[in-house]
Structures are given as structure tokens and as C-alpha cells.
Design an enzyme around this catalytic site. Structure first.
Site, PDB file in Angstrom:
ATOM      1  CE  LYS A 210      -3.306   2.509   3.022  1.00  9.77           C
ATOM      2  NZ  LYS A 210      -4.184   2.415   4.211  1.00  9.77           N
TER       3      LYS A 210
ATOM      4  CG  ASP B 186      -1.931   4.973   5.025  1.00  8.30           C
ATOM      5  OD1 ASP B 186      -1.750   3.881   5.592  1.00  8.30           O
ATOM      6  OD2 ASP B 186      -3.047   5.364   4.627  1.00  8.30           O
TER       7      ASP B 186
ATOM      8  NE  ARG C  17     -10.970  -1.615   3.516  1.00  4.47           N
ATOM      9  CZ  ARG C  17     -11.632  -1.873   4.642  1.00  4.47           C
ATOM     10  NH1 ARG C  17     -12.809  -2.462   4.606  1.00  4.47           N
ATOM     11  NH2 ARG C  17     -11.095  -1.571   5.823  1.00  4.47           N
TER      12      ARG C  17
ATOM     13  CD  GLU D 119      -6.744   5.070   2.776  1.00  2.00           C
ATOM     14  OE1 GLU D 119      -7.737   5.121   3.520  1.00  2.00           O
ATOM     15  OE2 GLU D 119      -5.593   4.834   3.196  1.00  2.00           O
TER      16      GLU D 119
ATOM     17  CG  ASP E 199      -9.978   6.950   7.160  1.00  3.35           C
ATOM     18  OD1 ASP E 199      -8.902   6.954   6.526  1.00  3.35           O
ATOM     19  OD2 ASP E 199     -10.051   7.073   8.400  1.00  3.35           O
TER      20      ASP E 199
ATOM     21  CG  ASP F  96      -5.638   7.616   5.082  1.00  2.03           C
ATOM     22  OD1 ASP F  96      -6.584   8.249   4.561  1.00  2.03           O
ATOM     23  OD2 ASP F  96      -5.778   6.547   5.709  1.00  2.03           O
TER      24      ASP F  96
ATOM     25  CE  LYS G 208      -6.599   8.171   8.572  1.00  2.00           C
ATOM     26  NZ  LYS G 208      -7.241   6.989   9.156  1.00  2.00           N
TER      27      LYS G 208
HETATM   28  N1  BES Z   1      -4.202   4.236   7.039  1.00  2.00           N
HETATM   29  C1  BES Z   1      -5.279   3.854   7.869  1.00  2.00           C
HETATM   30  C2  BES Z   1      -4.889   2.791   8.898  1.00  2.00           C
HETATM   31  C3  BES Z   1      -3.891   3.194   9.941  1.00  2.00           C
HETATM   32  C4  BES Z   1      -4.319   3.533  11.209  1.00  2.00           C
HETATM   33  C5  BES Z   1      -2.536   3.171   9.679  1.00  2.00           C
HETATM   34  C6  BES Z   1      -3.392   3.863  12.183  1.00  2.00           C
HETATM   35  C7  BES Z   1      -1.609   3.510  10.649  1.00  2.00           C
HETATM   36  C8  BES Z   1      -2.051   3.839  11.912  1.00  2.00           C
HETATM   37  C9  BES Z   1      -6.414   3.272   7.014  1.00  2.00           C
HETATM   38  O1  BES Z   1      -6.541   3.784   5.751  1.00  2.00           O
HETATM   39  C10 BES Z   1      -7.673   3.560   7.741  1.00  2.00           C
HETATM   40  O2  BES Z   1      -8.036   4.698   7.853  1.00  2.00           O
HETATM   41  N2  BES Z   1      -8.314   2.535   8.236  1.00  2.00           N
HETATM   42  C11 BES Z   1      -9.521   2.646   8.958  1.00  2.00           C
HETATM   43  C12 BES Z   1     -10.123   1.270   8.946  1.00  2.00           C
HETATM   44  C13 BES Z   1     -11.561   1.234   9.205  1.00  2.00           C
HETATM   45  C14 BES Z   1     -12.331   1.954   8.143  1.00  2.00           C
HETATM   46  C15 BES Z   1     -11.994  -0.200   9.303  1.00  2.00           C
HETATM   47  C16 BES Z   1      -9.229   3.064  10.402  1.00  2.00           C
HETATM   48  O3  BES Z   1      -8.141   2.805  10.904  1.00  2.00           O
HETATM   49  O4  BES Z   1     -10.101   3.672  11.012  1.00  2.00           O
HETATM   50 ZN    ZN Z   2      -4.813   4.514   4.934  1.00  2.00          ZN
HETATM   51 MN    MN Z   3      -7.673   5.548   5.704  1.00  2.00          MN
END
Ligand code: BES
Ligand code: ZN
Ligand code: MN
Length: 507
Positions: free
Chosen positions: A263, A286, A349, A347, A345, A268, A275
Site C-alpha cells: 500500500k 501510509d 483496500r 482507501e 477512509d 491519508d 479523520k
Molecule cells: N491508514 C489507515 C490505517 C492506519 C491507522 C494506519 C493507524 C496507521 C495507523 C487506514 O486507511 C484507515 O483509515 N483505516 C480505517 C479502517 C476502518 C475503516 C476499518 C481506520 O483505521 O479507522
Molecule cells: Zn490509509
Molecule cells: Mn484511511
């Protein structure tokens, strides 16, 4: 630049500014010198343990004591590193101790390291731990960077053995490439857009062209032609358009073929599903998965491992604007599958769906994917352990590889029921991106990814936690970007290439 040499010799008579020795606790709690450092302890005679104890040193792992060496040994300063319980002294403890030592030799020009290095595996761990633990990012600090030693001598009984020399080379290659990952991940997102990331990959590939990795960078036009609606969708809200780097390397007689996918979200913000401010601060990390696969393929090529590798690094910036993707949109991925977006968020996947589809088309024996995919995985496992998902064979191999490489992973499930939800719960599209159920959402994300690999065996590493170290440096792990995953991926491939039963754990 530091030069590293592997040599046989006594730490008591090696003439360097610093000599590093390991100390552990025996069953009765007494301080004992670890293998490799015996000559130093005997030079002190019976004063050794009482001297350390009088300074409050208890040999806890991570503990370090610097003392003037006095007359007993030739080096000026003695650096003692705690390695915990002697009876539980593992390879990984030694690796971490070497990392601690590297951060505690400030101002020394020459260092002799006399940590346990009695076989090739230990030589590799000491070398890689020391090289890796001393990393510090200072890309944006004015003034001089902290000085690294000019010469590091690793002392080992087995220094003249060929497998020890090979372990040393491998440690070096891995440390070098891991440091590139760290530099890239630490670079702020304003200076590391998708196109800058692609440029950095190109520079690396050019500077290491002897290894024979080839690179193709796809821009927006090519991604459109390939129907990569996931990568393009994530990038829609950004002024910095997406890219995809495709790297390949092929040994002349490969025993296996591997596709690596990572990825590469250069920032992000969450997109419209924005966020909270606090979670956004470190989101330049990210793209750590993409950086790791680029480093891994270069390491594999440099080490000339007998495999064929394709690496896919989709790059996009997840931002907000009038052109951004919305919750409720439907996108079409490379293989034709449509996805109903519910959370911008989630994104990662989406861009991985395209990249995994392209990887699967190359019909590799296995797809190994690595991504900072979900915060919920960090909730489950803490921030030092990666989540490992996928098919039994690749999961077992990945777990073994991580163990050998000294990285922490834990197997989590992709329950059939969740996979079914991914496939059936969208009324609009083929698959549902995210279901807003808070429980098990790292598994949901993994189940989503699996929809795009077809029948190719697959493992997914969720490194949202361990890719970044928010706290102080520990063991061989610096603060900030850690470079997590490079060693495990390379070890996975190295193990495939080893004849069955031959255990040469050495990095
Ligand atoms: N890049 C984030 C995940 C992440 C979180 C990376 C903390 C490093 C530290 C990812 O794109 C994301 O936002 N994931 C969501 C998942 C949710 C929608 C199931 C999240 O973490 O809230
Ligand atoms: Zn992300
Ligand atoms: Mn995200």
C-alpha cells in the site's frame, strides 16, 4: 559512511575507542558476561560483576552502561548491554542488544562489538541489529547530523566461515534497503507525493542497476487504460495524481515465483470520511507497505535469490476536494469487479484491489501483500505486532520467516462469514467496501482483499502498528519509521529458495 568488518579476535586486546559486551543474569540473579565478551570479564577478574552491580546495572534487556575501561582492556570505553535472563537468551534478544549498542557509542570513531556471534545466524543478527539500530532521521534538521562511527569491527569465533561472511553481506543489504524505507516513510507528505515517491523508486533502481531490477512507472493515463478505478478513485481528491510502480526481477533459474504488493498512500487524511486531527498527524506513514516491497525486491535481486519476483506499489494521496470520491460512489476495479464505497477512509483496500488483481494475472505461486491497513489491527495486537492473514501455506511460511527475521507477527482469521458479508452486502455493487461494524474490521479488510487474488495463494500483513514507532527507540527499532516487513519478506523468499530441511537462519 561506516565500514563493517567481521574478524576473529579478543575484545580485551582489540584497540578501538569502544568495546561492546553483553551481560545477562544467571538463574540466581548474578551478572554474567555473555558469549563473546569472556576476555573482557576475565581481564577485570573477580571485580567484574561487583563493579557493574555497584553502578546499578541489572542487565535488563535494553539497559546499557558506559564506563571508562581503565587498564584492564585496550579499548578506552566499555559499553555493557543488558541481554536479560541468560537461560532465555534468544537470537532476537541479541539483535536488539546490538541495536541498543549502536545508539550508545556516540562520538566513537572505532567500535568493537563482542556480542554473542558464535554462528552465522548470530553474526547476521548482531550485524543487522547494530546497523539498523543506529538509524536516525535528520532530513529536515539544520546543522550537523550525529556522527556515526567510521569503523565497526564485529568479533566472532566463526568470522572465517563462509556462511558467516554471507550472513554479514545479507545483514548489510537488508540494513541498507530498510534505511531507504525509513527515509521515505519519514519524509513529510508535502515532499513525498505519489510522483515524488515514484521518482525515489526510480532513483533507487538506477543507483542499484547492477542488481538487475526493472521498473515501470504507470501514470494516470496508463491506470485509466488498465481500468484501475481503485487507485484512481483514491487519488481523485488530490492535486497530486496517482502512480503505480511495477518492478520485476528474475533469477536465471527461478525455483518459485512471488508477487509482492504494498500500500502506497502518501498521505491519508481519510478523505470525505475525514479523520480526527490527532489520527492524521502521522499519516505520511501510509505508504510504508509500498516502500517495503520496493526494498524487498531490491534486496532479493542483490542477494541473487533463485526466484522470479514482481512487485506492485500503487501510490495515491487520499485528500478532500470538490473532485474527491464520496461515500455512496461505486468504482470499478482492474479485474472488472465493482465496489460500493461507504467510507473513504478505508482507501487502502481500494488501491490494493487493483494491484492485487494485476498481481494475480501474472499467475505467481504466491502473493504477499503488506499494508498499513487498519487502526483496528493495532487495537487488537498493539503497535509492535503485525496482523497476519491468509491461506494456510503462506501464513505458516510468513510466520516462520518473521520469527527468523526478528519481526513480530500474529495470525488472525478471515472468517468465512465475514467474507460472505463482503460478497453479499452491497445492493449496488459486487462487493461492499466497508460495513461500519466496529468488531473484527481488520478481518473484514483482509476478507475484502482476498476477493481480488482469485485462486492464487495469498498472505496479507497489516502493519498499521509496527510500521511506525511513536515512542522512543527500542532494540534495533528507531523512532518514527521502522522499515518493518523488509526482513520478513526477504526471509520468506530466501526460505522458498533453500532446499527443504536446510536451516540457514541468518539475518
Ligand atoms: N491508514 C489507515 C490505517 C492506519 C491507522 C494506519 C493507524 C496507521 C495507523 C487506514 O486507511 C484507515 O483509515 N483505516 C480505517 C479502517 C476502518 C475503516 C476499518 C481506520 O483505521 O479507522
Ligand atoms: Zn490509509
Ligand atoms: Mn484511511
Amino acid at each position: 559512511m561506516t565500514t563493517y568488518t567481521l574478524r576473529k579476535g579478543s575484545p580485551a586486546t582489540t584497540r578501538t575507542d569502544v568495546v561492546v559486551v553483553g551481560v545477562a543474569r544467571d538463574a540466581k540473579g548474578g551478572l554474567v558476561v555473555c558469549p563473546g565478551g569472556e576476555d573482557v570479564a576475565s581481564a577485570y577478574g573477580r571485580k567484574f560483576a561487583p563493579l557493574l552491580a555497584s553502578m546499578g546495572f541489572t542487565a535488563r534487556s535494553g539497559e546499557v552502561l558506559r564506563i571508562p575501561a581503565g587498564e584492564a582492556v585496550k579499548a578506552a570505553t566499555l559499553v555493557l548491554v543488558g541481554l536479560g535472563e541468560r537461560d532465555r537468551l534468544s537470537l532476537q534478544e541479541v539483535r536488539r542488544g546490538a541495536g541498543v549498542a549502536a545508539r550508545n557509542v556516540a562520538n566513537a570513531a572505532t567500535v568493537a562489538v563482542a556480542l554473542p556471534a558464535g554462528d552465522a545466524a548470530h553474526v547476521g543478527a548482531v550485524a543487522n541489529g547494530f546497523m539498523s539500530g543506529g538509524y536516525e532521521y535528520s532530513g529536515y534538521k539544520s546543522g550537523e547530523a550525529a556522527s556515526a562511527p567510521t569503523e565497526v569491527i564485529l568479533l566472532s569465533e566463526v568470522a572465517r566461515r563462509q556462511d558467516a561472511a554471507a550472513a554479514m553481506t545479507r545483514a548489510r543489504v537488508l540494513a541498507e534497503l530498510t534505511d531507504h524505507v525509513r527515509d521515505w516513510v519519514n519524509t513529510p507528505a508535502n515532499d513525498f507525493t505519489p510522483s515524488r515517491f515514484a521518482d525515489a523508486v526510480e532513483e533507487l533502481t538506477t543507483s542499484r542497476k547492477d542488481a538487475g531490477v526493472t521498473l515501470e512507472v504507470l501514470g494516470v493515463r496508463e491506470l485509466e487504460e488498465l481500468g484501475c478505478g481503485g487507485i484512481l478513485g483514491v487519488g481523485l481528491g488530490s492535486a497530486n495524481p496517482p502512480r503505480m510502480a511495477r518492478l520485476s526481477w528474475r533469477h536465471e533459474a527461478p525455483v518459485a515465483s512471488v508477487a509482492l504488493v504494498g500500500k502506497g498512500v502518501t498521505y491519508d487524511s481519510g478523505g470525505l470520511t475525514i479523520k480526527p486531527g490527532g489520527s492524521m498527524a502521522t499519516m505520511k506513514n501510509d505508504m510504508a507497505g509500498a516502500a517495503a516491497v520496493v526494498a524487498a525486491i531490491h534486496a532479493i535481486a542483490t542477494l541473487n535469490l533463485p526466484v522470479a519476483v514482481e512487485a506492485f506499489a500503487p501510490m495515491a494521496e487520499n485528500m478532500i476536494s470538490g473532485s474527491a470520491m464520496r461515500p455512496g460512489d461505486v468504482i470499478r476495479t482492474h479485474g472488472g469487479k465493482t465496489v460500493e464505497i461507504t467510507n473513504t477512509d478505508a482507501e487502502g483496500r481500494l488501491l490494493l484491489a487493483d494491484a492485487l488483481g494485476m498481481a494475480a494475472e501474472t499467475r505467481p505461486d504466491v502473493i504477499l501483500e503488506i499494508s498499513t491497513l487498519t487502526g483496528p489491527c493495532v487495537v487488537a495486537l498493539g503497535d509492535r505486532v503485525a496482523g497476519l492473514f491468509g491461506d494456510d501455506g503462506p501464513v505458516t511460511r510468513m510466520r516462520d520467516a518473521a520469527e527468523t527475521a526478528g519481526e513480530l507477527v500474529w495470525h488472525l482469521p478471515i472468517p468465512e462469514r465475514i467474507e460472505e458479508q463482503v460478497r453479499t452486502e452491497s445492493r449496488l455493487a459486487d462487493v461492499l467496501q466497508h460495513n461500519w461494524v466496529r468488531w473484527g474490521s481488520a478481518s473484514y479488510a483482509a476478507a475484502f482483499l482476498r476477493q481480488f487474488v482469485g485462486d492464487v495463494p495469498f498472505a496479507h500483513l497489516d502493519v498499521a502498528g509496527p510500521a511506525w514507532n511513536n515512542g522512543a527507540a527500542w532494540g534495533d527499532v528507531p523512532r518514527g519509521a521502522t522499515g518493518f516487513g523488509v526482513r520478513t519478506l526477504v526471509e520468506y523468499v530466501a526460505a522458498l529458495a533453500r532446499p527443504a530441511g536446510e536451516d540457514l537462519a541468518q539475518s
